[in-house]
Design a protein around this motif. Structure first.
Motif, PDB file in Angstrom:
ATOM      1  N   ASN A  87      -2.030 -17.014  -5.952  1.00  0.00           N
ATOM      2  CA  ASN A  87      -1.731 -17.525  -4.620  1.00  0.00           C
ATOM      3  C   ASN A  87      -1.033 -16.450  -3.790  1.00  0.00           C
ATOM      4  O   ASN A  87       0.162 -16.548  -3.502  1.00  0.00           O
ATOM      5  CB  ASN A  87      -0.856 -18.782  -4.711  1.00  0.00           C
ATOM      6  CG  ASN A  87      -0.697 -19.487  -3.375  1.00  0.00           C
ATOM      7  OD1 ASN A  87      -1.344 -19.132  -2.386  1.00  0.00           O
ATOM      8  ND2 ASN A  87       0.163 -20.486  -3.332  1.00  0.00           N
ATOM      9  N   PRO A  88      -1.768 -15.423  -3.348  1.00  0.00           N
ATOM     10  CA  PRO A  88      -1.127 -14.373  -2.535  1.00  0.00           C
ATOM     11  C   PRO A  88      -0.605 -14.895  -1.195  1.00  0.00           C
ATOM     12  O   PRO A  88       0.260 -14.259  -0.595  1.00  0.00           O
ATOM     13  CB  PRO A  88      -2.245 -13.342  -2.346  1.00  0.00           C
ATOM     14  CG  PRO A  88      -3.514 -14.026  -2.710  1.00  0.00           C
ATOM     15  CD  PRO A  88      -3.166 -15.093  -3.692  1.00  0.00           C
ATOM     16  N   TRP A  89      -1.115 -16.041  -0.702  1.00  0.00           N
ATOM     17  CA  TRP A  89      -0.543 -16.643   0.505  1.00  0.00           C
ATOM     18  C   TRP A  89       0.961 -16.805   0.341  1.00  0.00           C
ATOM     19  O   TRP A  89       1.730 -16.513   1.255  1.00  0.00           O
ATOM     20  CB  TRP A  89      -1.189 -18.015   0.758  1.00  0.00           C
ATOM     21  CG  TRP A  89      -0.517 -18.775   1.862  1.00  0.00           C
ATOM     22  CD1 TRP A  89      -0.781 -18.685   3.194  1.00  0.00           C
ATOM     23  CD2 TRP A  89       0.544 -19.730   1.733  1.00  0.00           C
ATOM     24  NE1 TRP A  89       0.051 -19.523   3.909  1.00  0.00           N
ATOM     25  CE2 TRP A  89       0.874 -20.174   3.033  1.00  0.00           C
ATOM     26  CE3 TRP A  89       1.257 -20.252   0.654  1.00  0.00           C
ATOM     27  CZ2 TRP A  89       1.874 -21.126   3.284  1.00  0.00           C
ATOM     28  CZ3 TRP A  89       2.259 -21.191   0.888  1.00  0.00           C
ATOM     29  CH2 TRP A  89       2.546 -21.608   2.191  1.00  0.00           C
ATOM     30  N   HIS A  90       1.387 -17.269  -0.854  1.00  0.00           N
ATOM     31  CA  HIS A  90       2.815 -17.432  -1.095  1.00  0.00           C
ATOM     32  C   HIS A  90       3.472 -16.117  -1.495  1.00  0.00           C
ATOM     33  O   HIS A  90       4.479 -15.712  -0.914  1.00  0.00           O
ATOM     34  CB  HIS A  90       3.065 -18.467  -2.188  1.00  0.00           C
ATOM     35  CG  HIS A  90       4.501 -18.514  -2.628  1.00  0.00           C
ATOM     36  ND1 HIS A  90       4.975 -17.808  -3.729  1.00  0.00           N
ATOM     37  CD2 HIS A  90       5.588 -19.137  -2.082  1.00  0.00           C
ATOM     38  CE1 HIS A  90       6.272 -18.003  -3.852  1.00  0.00           C
ATOM     39  NE2 HIS A  90       6.680 -18.809  -2.867  1.00  0.00           N
ATOM     40  N   ASP A  91       2.901 -15.445  -2.497  1.00  0.00           N
ATOM     41  CA  ASP A  91       3.611 -14.326  -3.128  1.00  0.00           C
ATOM     42  C   ASP A  91       3.756 -13.115  -2.217  1.00  0.00           C
ATOM     43  O   ASP A  91       4.658 -12.298  -2.421  1.00  0.00           O
ATOM     44  CB  ASP A  91       2.884 -13.910  -4.407  1.00  0.00           C
ATOM     45  CG  ASP A  91       2.978 -14.979  -5.495  1.00  0.00           C
ATOM     46  OD1 ASP A  91       3.769 -15.926  -5.331  1.00  0.00           O
ATOM     47  OD2 ASP A  91       2.252 -14.867  -6.494  1.00  0.00           O
ATOM     48  N   TYR A  92       2.892 -12.990  -1.210  1.00  0.00           N
ATOM     49  CA  TYR A  92       2.936 -11.817  -0.334  1.00  0.00           C
ATOM     50  C   TYR A  92       3.146 -12.191   1.137  1.00  0.00           C
ATOM     51  O   TYR A  92       4.104 -11.746   1.764  1.00  0.00           O
ATOM     52  CB  TYR A  92       1.645 -10.993  -0.497  1.00  0.00           C
ATOM     53  CG  TYR A  92       1.477 -10.435  -1.876  1.00  0.00           C
ATOM     54  CD1 TYR A  92       2.103  -9.255  -2.262  1.00  0.00           C
ATOM     55  CD2 TYR A  92       0.695 -11.102  -2.816  1.00  0.00           C
ATOM     56  CE1 TYR A  92       1.958  -8.737  -3.535  1.00  0.00           C
ATOM     57  CE2 TYR A  92       0.530 -10.598  -4.102  1.00  0.00           C
ATOM     58  CZ  TYR A  92       1.175  -9.416  -4.457  1.00  0.00           C
ATOM     59  OH  TYR A  92       1.033  -8.905  -5.725  1.00  0.00           O
ATOM     60  N   ALA A  93       2.253 -13.033   1.672  1.00  0.00           N
ATOM     61  CA  ALA A  93       2.321 -13.326   3.103  1.00  0.00           C
ATOM     62  C   ALA A  93       3.555 -14.124   3.472  1.00  0.00           C
ATOM     63  O   ALA A  93       4.056 -14.014   4.596  1.00  0.00           O
ATOM     64  CB  ALA A  93       1.062 -14.078   3.537  1.00  0.00           C
ATOM     65  N   ASN A  94       4.069 -14.927   2.540  1.00  0.00           N
ATOM     66  CA  ASN A  94       5.184 -15.811   2.864  1.00  0.00           C
ATOM     67  C   ASN A  94       6.367 -15.651   1.917  1.00  0.00           C
ATOM     68  O   ASN A  94       7.120 -16.598   1.688  1.00  0.00           O
ATOM     69  CB  ASN A  94       4.696 -17.261   2.878  1.00  0.00           C
ATOM     70  CG  ASN A  94       3.869 -17.562   4.118  1.00  0.00           C
ATOM     71  OD1 ASN A  94       4.409 -17.730   5.208  1.00  0.00           O
ATOM     72  ND2 ASN A  94       2.550 -17.601   3.961  1.00  0.00           N
ATOM     73  N   SER A  95       6.543 -14.456   1.394  1.00  0.00           N
ATOM     74  CA  SER A  95       7.683 -14.159   0.529  1.00  0.00           C
ATOM     75  C   SER A  95       8.078 -12.694   0.684  1.00  0.00           C
ATOM     76  O   SER A  95       7.265 -11.851   1.091  1.00  0.00           O
ATOM     77  CB  SER A  95       7.358 -14.421  -0.954  1.00  0.00           C
ATOM     78  OG  SER A  95       7.178 -15.798  -1.203  1.00  0.00           O
ATOM     79  N   GLY A  96       9.322 -12.397   0.340  1.00  0.00           N
ATOM     80  CA  GLY A  96       9.785 -11.024   0.258  1.00  0.00           C
ATOM     81  C   GLY A  96       9.744 -10.545  -1.182  1.00  0.00           C
ATOM     82  O   GLY A  96       9.184 -11.201  -2.067  1.00  0.00           O
ATOM     83  N   ILE A  97      10.366  -9.414  -1.447  1.00  0.00           N
ATOM     84  CA  ILE A  97      10.399  -8.859  -2.806  1.00  0.00           C
ATOM     85  C   ILE A  97      11.679  -8.040  -2.960  1.00  0.00           C
ATOM     86  O   ILE A  97      12.148  -7.409  -2.000  1.00  0.00           O
ATOM     87  CB  ILE A  97       9.150  -7.990  -3.089  1.00  0.00           C
ATOM     88  CG1 ILE A  97       9.025  -7.664  -4.570  1.00  0.00           C
ATOM     89  CG2 ILE A  97       9.147  -6.734  -2.234  1.00  0.00           C
ATOM     90  CD1 ILE A  97       7.697  -7.040  -4.944  1.00  0.00           C
ATOM     91  N   ASP A  98      12.265  -8.079  -4.177  1.00  0.00           N
ATOM     92  CA  ASP A  98      13.461  -7.259  -4.396  1.00  0.00           C
ATOM     93  C   ASP A  98      13.077  -5.975  -5.117  1.00  0.00           C
ATOM     94  O   ASP A  98      11.904  -5.736  -5.435  1.00  0.00           O
ATOM     95  CB  ASP A  98      14.545  -8.047  -5.140  1.00  0.00           C
ATOM     96  CG  ASP A  98      14.172  -8.384  -6.579  1.00  0.00           C
ATOM     97  OD1 ASP A  98      13.180  -7.834  -7.110  1.00  0.00           O
ATOM     98  OD2 ASP A  98      14.875  -9.226  -7.183  1.00  0.00           O
ATOM     99  N   ASP A  99      14.076  -5.136  -5.388  1.00  0.00           N
ATOM    100  CA  ASP A  99      13.808  -3.816  -5.977  1.00  0.00           C
ATOM    101  C   ASP A  99      13.238  -3.907  -7.388  1.00  0.00           C
ATOM    102  O   ASP A  99      12.615  -2.955  -7.879  1.00  0.00           O
ATOM    103  CB  ASP A  99      15.088  -2.975  -5.988  1.00  0.00           C
ATOM    104  CG  ASP A  99      15.542  -2.598  -4.584  1.00  0.00           C
ATOM    105  OD1 ASP A  99      14.696  -2.663  -3.666  1.00  0.00           O
ATOM    106  OD2 ASP A  99      16.722  -2.257  -4.411  1.00  0.00           O
ATOM    107  N   ALA A 100      13.431  -5.055  -8.016  1.00  0.00           N
ATOM    108  CA  ALA A 100      12.906  -5.229  -9.375  1.00  0.00           C
ATOM    109  C   ALA A 100      11.523  -5.875  -9.372  1.00  0.00           C
ATOM    110  O   ALA A 100      10.977  -6.158 -10.445  1.00  0.00           O
ATOM    111  CB  ALA A 100      13.874  -6.078 -10.199  1.00  0.00           C
ATOM    112  N   GLY A 101      10.968  -6.112  -8.196  1.00  0.00           N
ATOM    113  CA  GLY A 101       9.645  -6.714  -8.106  1.00  0.00           C
ATOM    114  C   GLY A 101       9.642  -8.222  -8.138  1.00  0.00           C
ATOM    115  O   GLY A 101       8.569  -8.840  -8.251  1.00  0.00           O
TER     116      GLY A 101
END
Length: 558
Positions: free
Chosen positions: A170-184
């Protein structure tokens, strides 16, 4: 300039009217939407018909109030027999296509009863609010323990993202509608605490640019006349936006919260209930509100930039010359005002929306760059489109409850409304359960006459009342004031008159009913006629001077 041959109907989701610079925001500059306002008419007092995505959109797509069409909450199906924008426009020779969101739920039971197959042309249109589909994207692919909220949500967009290298289910959630920290680790946009994080996606791959390109792809291949509903899914939550927009705004750019201590101490159970909902409590926190506003304003700025891309392309390809362009929203967003989040109440932060219309016709030259302060409703858009397509919306006044805006766009006179109306059915919400309300009673209505706004609640709760002349922020509730009893009575009279309209009679026109008056005698129905001489000979000719065999029992012979 020419008569509009096509209609580009742009709707944003959850865009507040006062977060555009042409409507007065001092820090959020939206030059491309402002440019459209300079080319057309900006309506300053446009109101939706329900403060929730589904019912608001169903009213706009049908030209009818919520308790006329019946789709009163998200995922309440629109009745199979309701005529929609596509039905009206196709009858006039104009195609009607969707690129983006509708939040429409099909009446599957009604279709089954009538034998309409969902994969037939008619069945597909009934299932999609009357639109032919270029791409439907409601911008919703959340997943919980019971599965996906919308099993068909964002499927094509997810396909696009995977092709672009965004991996996962679900890249809609994991990328388009989420951020990411330094640990991924994914920092989900569902958590408001992450709203100040940049979305983990290249800006050109995020939802708003994607839908802009899809809209241009449709228009490039369209053969007219056509209506394209380009329905963006932002700045609706999840509140998160990619760079460079994530870092564009800070506290110095925010509008101050419109809220008072007296509002927090309200004695009104329904108003207090909405404040106490989780989203209300969240937005009552300054730290949460500040994070969300960064994203919300960034999302709006991105929307405006994409409108600039779209308008430049329309001009370059010559389509500005024969295309009416409409920009509006399905509702606003409280953003912490009145100690609430979301949109499900009747303050202007939620129910007043931007509405800008550009008409390429020479007849509209006199109104270019003007502001119209007439009270208008979003159900007025469909009658306007009917007139643009060559129809006569006035002949459909038994179906369309709005009024065409074409006279206002072209410098003519139009009968002014004395009030606008909005309604909300909250029977499916936890608040209705907390208040112990049967679904028939978990309903509220707004009437606004341009100065006085009254909210009526079923269930025995007192009304609320605001004087927007002296209290434009709507923080002083006069619903219990003895000094304003006469005002409330007058507004109840207007609400009663509105509720008594014949919104359900759609199968025969008012003109046909008027033409039928007194005509039954010509079909032989003579009610209350004492003697044959009481009517013209023509009307009784079939009943006088006739002979028949005597068939009474005493005279019949074997």
């Amino acid at each position: 300039m020419a008569e509009p041959r096509n209609i580009l109907f742009i709707m944003f989701d959850q865009l507040r009217w006062d977060y555009l610079s042409c409507y007065g925001h001092p820090h959020l500059k939206t030059p491309h939407i402002d440019r459209l306002a300079a080319m057309g008419v900006r309506f300053d007092r446009a109101y939706i018909q329900s403060p929730l995505c589904g019912p608001s959109r169903m009213s706009t797509y049908t030209g009818r109030y919520v308790h006329s069409h019946g789709a009163s909450w998200n995922n309440v199906p629109l009745k199979v027999g309701e005529l929609t924008m596509g039905d009206h426009l196709r009858d006039l020779g104009m195609g009607c296509w969707l690129v983006g969101k509708t939040h429409m739920k099909a009446d599957a039971e009604g279709m089954r009863r009538l034998g309409l197959e969902p994969d037939s042309v008619i069945g597909a249109r009934v299932s999609e609010c009357g639109f032919d589909i270029f791409e439907r994207d409601d911008g919703m692919r959340p997943e919980g323990p019971d599965g996906y909220y919308d099993a068909g949500g964002a499927l094509k967009y997810n396909e696009y993202l995977r092709v672009k290298g965004y991996e996962g289910e679900n890249p809609w959630h994991d990328y388009a509608n989420s951020g990411i920290d330094d640990a991924g680790n994914v920092l989900s946009g569902w958590f408001l605490n992450n709203s100040d994080q940049p979305a983990n996606i290249r800006e050109e791959d995020s939802e708003t640019p994607y839908l802009t390109r899809r809209g241009m792809e449709f228009i490039a291949g369209a053969t007219g006349p056509w209506c394209c509903h380009l329905s963006y899914i932002k700045p609706h939550w999840p509140y998160i936006v990619p760079e460079p927009y994530a870092a564009m705004y800070g506290p110095q750019d925010f509008l101050p919260r419109v809220a008072t201590q007296a509002e927090q101490e309200t004695d009104h159970p329904v108003f207090k209930g909405f404040q106490n909902a989780p989203v209300g409590r969240a937005f009552a926190r300054d730290d949460t509100r500040d994070k969300v506003l960064r994203a919300y304003m960034g999302l709006i700025k991105q929307c405006d930039d994409q409108i600039g891309v779209l308008f430049d392309w329309l001009e370059k390809t010559g389509r500005m010359d024969d295309t009416m362009i409409v920009v509006t929203s399905d509702h606003g967003d409280f953003m912490g005002d009145h100690w609430m989040g979301e949109k499900t109440f009747f303050h202007d932060a939620s129910v007043r929306v931007p509405l800008i219309i550009y008409d390429p016709s020479e007849q509209a030259d006199a109104t270019r760059g003007t502001v119209c302060d007439t009270l208008v409703e979003c159900i007025d858009l469909l009658p306007t489109f009917v007139d643009v397509a060559g129809g006569d919306a006035g002949r459909l006044d038994h179906i369309l409850e709005g009024r065409s805006l074409l006279p206002l766009l072209r410098g003519g006179d139009a009968p002014a409304r004395d009030a606008v109306f909005c309604e909300y059915d909250y029977s499916a919400t936890p608040l209705a359960n907390k208040l112990g309300l049967h679904p028939k009673l978990a309903r509220m209505f707004m009437v606004f006459d341009g100065r006085w706004k009254m909210i009526h609640f079923e269930g025995g709760f007192r009304p609320m009342l605001f004087d927007l002349d002296s209290d434009p922020g709507e923080v002083d509730d006069l619903g219990a004031s003895d000094a304003h009893a006469d005002i409330r009575t007058a507004l109840y009279d207007r609400l009663f008159a509105w509720a008594c309209r014949p919104g359900a009679r759609t199968t025969i026109s008012n003109a046909a009913l008027m033409a039928a008056r007194g005509k039954t005698a010509r079909k032989g129905v003579l009610i209350g006629i004492v003697e044959e001489g009481d009517l013209e000979p023509e009307l009784v000719a079939k009943y006088v001077g006739r002979k028949a065999r005597d068939m009474r029992a005493s005279t019949i012979k074997n």
